[in-house]
Write a protein that holds these residues in place. Structure first.
Motif, short mmCIF file in Angstrom:
data_model
loop_
_atom_site.label_atom_id
_atom_site.label_comp_id
_atom_site.label_asym_id
_atom_site.label_seq_id
_atom_site.Cartn_x
_atom_site.Cartn_y
_atom_site.Cartn_z
N GLY A 97 0.82 -1.20 0.00
CA GLY A 97 0.00 0.00 0.00
C GLY A 97 0.85 1.25 0.00
O GLY A 97 2.02 1.23 -0.40
N ARG A 98 0.27 2.33 0.50
CA ARG A 98 0.98 3.61 0.53
C ARG A 98 1.19 4.03 1.98
O ARG A 98 0.27 3.98 2.81
N LEU A 99 2.42 4.46 2.24
CA LEU A 99 2.83 4.83 3.59
C LEU A 99 2.65 6.33 3.77
O LEU A 99 3.07 7.13 2.92
N HIS A 100 2.02 6.72 4.88
CA HIS A 100 1.73 8.13 5.14
C HIS A 100 2.25 8.55 6.51
O HIS A 100 2.26 7.76 7.46
N HIS A 101 2.64 9.81 6.60
CA HIS A 101 3.05 10.42 7.86
C HIS A 101 1.82 10.65 8.74
O HIS A 101 0.75 11.00 8.25
N VAL A 102 1.96 10.42 10.04
CA VAL A 102 0.90 10.72 10.99
C VAL A 102 1.20 12.09 11.61
O VAL A 102 2.24 12.26 12.25
N PRO A 103 0.33 13.08 11.41
CA PRO A 103 0.57 14.41 11.97
C PRO A 103 0.75 14.36 13.49
O PRO A 103 0.13 13.54 14.17
N THR A 104 1.59 15.25 13.98
CA THR A 104 1.89 15.29 15.41
C THR A 104 0.62 15.38 16.26
O THR A 104 0.51 14.74 17.30
N ARG A 105 -0.35 16.16 15.80
CA ARG A 105 -1.58 16.35 16.59
C ARG A 105 -2.39 15.06 16.75
O ARG A 105 -3.21 14.95 17.67
N ASP A 106 -2.15 14.08 15.86
CA ASP A 106 -2.92 12.84 15.89
C ASP A 106 -2.19 11.69 16.59
O ASP A 106 -2.78 10.63 16.82
N VAL A 107 -0.92 11.89 16.91
CA VAL A 107 -0.10 10.80 17.43
C VAL A 107 -0.61 10.29 18.78
O VAL A 107 -0.78 9.10 18.99
N SER A 108 -0.86 11.21 19.71
CA SER A 108 -1.25 10.82 21.07
C SER A 108 -2.53 9.99 21.07
O SER A 108 -2.61 8.93 21.72
N GLY A 109 -3.55 10.44 20.36
CA GLY A 109 -4.81 9.71 20.32
C GLY A 109 -4.66 8.35 19.67
O GLY A 109 -5.27 7.37 20.13
N LEU A 110 -3.84 8.27 18.62
CA LEU A 110 -3.64 6.99 17.95
C LEU A 110 -2.87 6.03 18.84
O LEU A 110 -3.17 4.82 18.87
N LEU A 111 -1.91 6.53 19.59
CA LEU A 111 -1.17 5.68 20.52
C LEU A 111 -2.08 5.10 21.59
O LEU A 111 -1.99 3.91 21.93
N ASP A 112 -2.99 5.91 22.11
CA ASP A 112 -3.94 5.42 23.12
C ASP A 112 -4.83 4.34 22.52
O ASP A 112 -5.12 3.33 23.18
N LEU A 113 -5.26 4.54 21.29
CA LEU A 113 -6.12 3.56 20.63
C LEU A 113 -5.40 2.23 20.44
O LEU A 113 -5.96 1.16 20.71
N ILE A 114 -4.14 2.29 20.01
CA ILE A 114 -3.36 1.07 19.80
C ILE A 114 -3.10 0.36 21.12
O ILE A 114 -3.24 -0.86 21.24
N ALA A 115 -2.72 1.13 22.14
CA ALA A 115 -2.36 0.56 23.43
C ALA A 115 -3.52 -0.17 24.09
O ALA A 115 -3.31 -1.12 24.85
N THR A 116 -4.74 0.25 23.81
CA THR A 116 -5.91 -0.41 24.39
C THR A 116 -5.98 -1.87 23.96
O THR A 116 -6.32 -2.76 24.76
#
Length: 267
Positions: A97-116
């Motif tokens: 697929g295609r690899l995309h950068h995750v904006p800094t503002r979205d990192v924290s929320g995405l980390l919480d989602l993954i960690a759950t």
């Protein structure tokens, strides 16, 4: 009257989801860069994969430079057998697929989602742009792979699966415990393996029989012989969903009459 056919093995999508959950090694490959190890590779609800790559590496910089268009990449996940077999790789999964950068503002929320769902310690090393990490650990950047194709290959061949089918599937309920169970089976309960080996086709019983896999549909054995390796699945009578059902199903395969274990006789 027709009856539904009982599945005797995981579907391709289930095999991929289980491999994703327990994959011991994963690499991100893009043109012009050496394959990059990634300790976190998590399937999101939208069908993309959240991936960690070294924050100070060339790949992370290339992903940022690619902008909104992203860049073509392949995530390769390797499902290793939990025992030291002659051929340890059970399956390979390729997600293109295609690899995309995750904006800094979205990192924290995405980390919480993954960690759950996947509390991987490497998530603590993901930062939002700083060049350091605690305890001298390698800092990671979070990127996202938008999937275009999924292919799995094992001893039976290669097969592709649609993204919608992959999202609808669930990993095997025992996949995260499988490694320790098979290791314990090999080291402490060799008699169980020997009993299961009696179910193998006669020509295969002369080889070295090892536990290869365990899921809700059955047990897989690897026969290492002079003429090569042979994988055989011993299916359960029906799929199981909990440890009690799994124990009983294995006893049935062994031909044990005591489905719930040995019981003390009443006096």
């Amino acid at each position: 009257m027709t009856t539904s056919k009982t599945l005797v093995a995981p579907t391709t999508a289930e095999r991929i989801r289980s491999a994703c959950a327990r994959a011991g090694g994963a690499m991100v490959a893009v043109e012009g860069v050496e394959p990059t190890p990634t300790p976190v590779h998590h399937l999101l609800d939208d069908g993309s994969f959240a991936i960690t790559v070294p924050a100070n590496g060339r790949l992370a910089a290339m992903v940022v430079a690619s902008g909104s268009a992203g860049m073509q990449a392949v995530l390769e996940m390797t499902d290793y057998a939990p025992l030291p077999l002659r051929e340890p790789v059970r399956s390979l999964v390729w997600l293109s697929g295609r690899l995309h950068h995750v904006p800094t503002r979205d990192v924290s929320g995405l980390l919480d989602l993954i960690a759950t769902a996947n509390p991987n310690p490497a998530l603590l090393q993901v930062n939002t742009g700083t060049d350091d990490a605690s305890n001298g650990d390698t800092p990671y950047a979070l990127v996202r792979l938008e999937i275009e194709s999924v292919v799995v290959a094992d001893s039976t061949g290669a097969e592709s699966v649609g993204l919608s089918t992959l999202l609808e599937a669930e990993p095997d309920p025992f996949c995260t415990l499988e490694s320790c169970w098979l290791q314990h089976l090999e080291s402490a309960h060799r008699e169980v393996v020997d009993r299961l080996a009696e179910r193998l086709p006669t020509p295969l019983r002369g080889g070295r029989v090892r536990p290869l896999g365990l899921d809700r549909y059955g047990v897989q054995l690897r026969v290492e012989d002079v003429d090569g390796d042979h994988d055989v699945r011993l299916p359960f009578a029906k799929p199981v969903d909990d440890v009690t059902g799994l124990s009983q199903a294995i006893r049935v395969l062994m031909g044990c009459p005591f489905l719930n274990g040995l019981r003390a006789r009443r006096i």
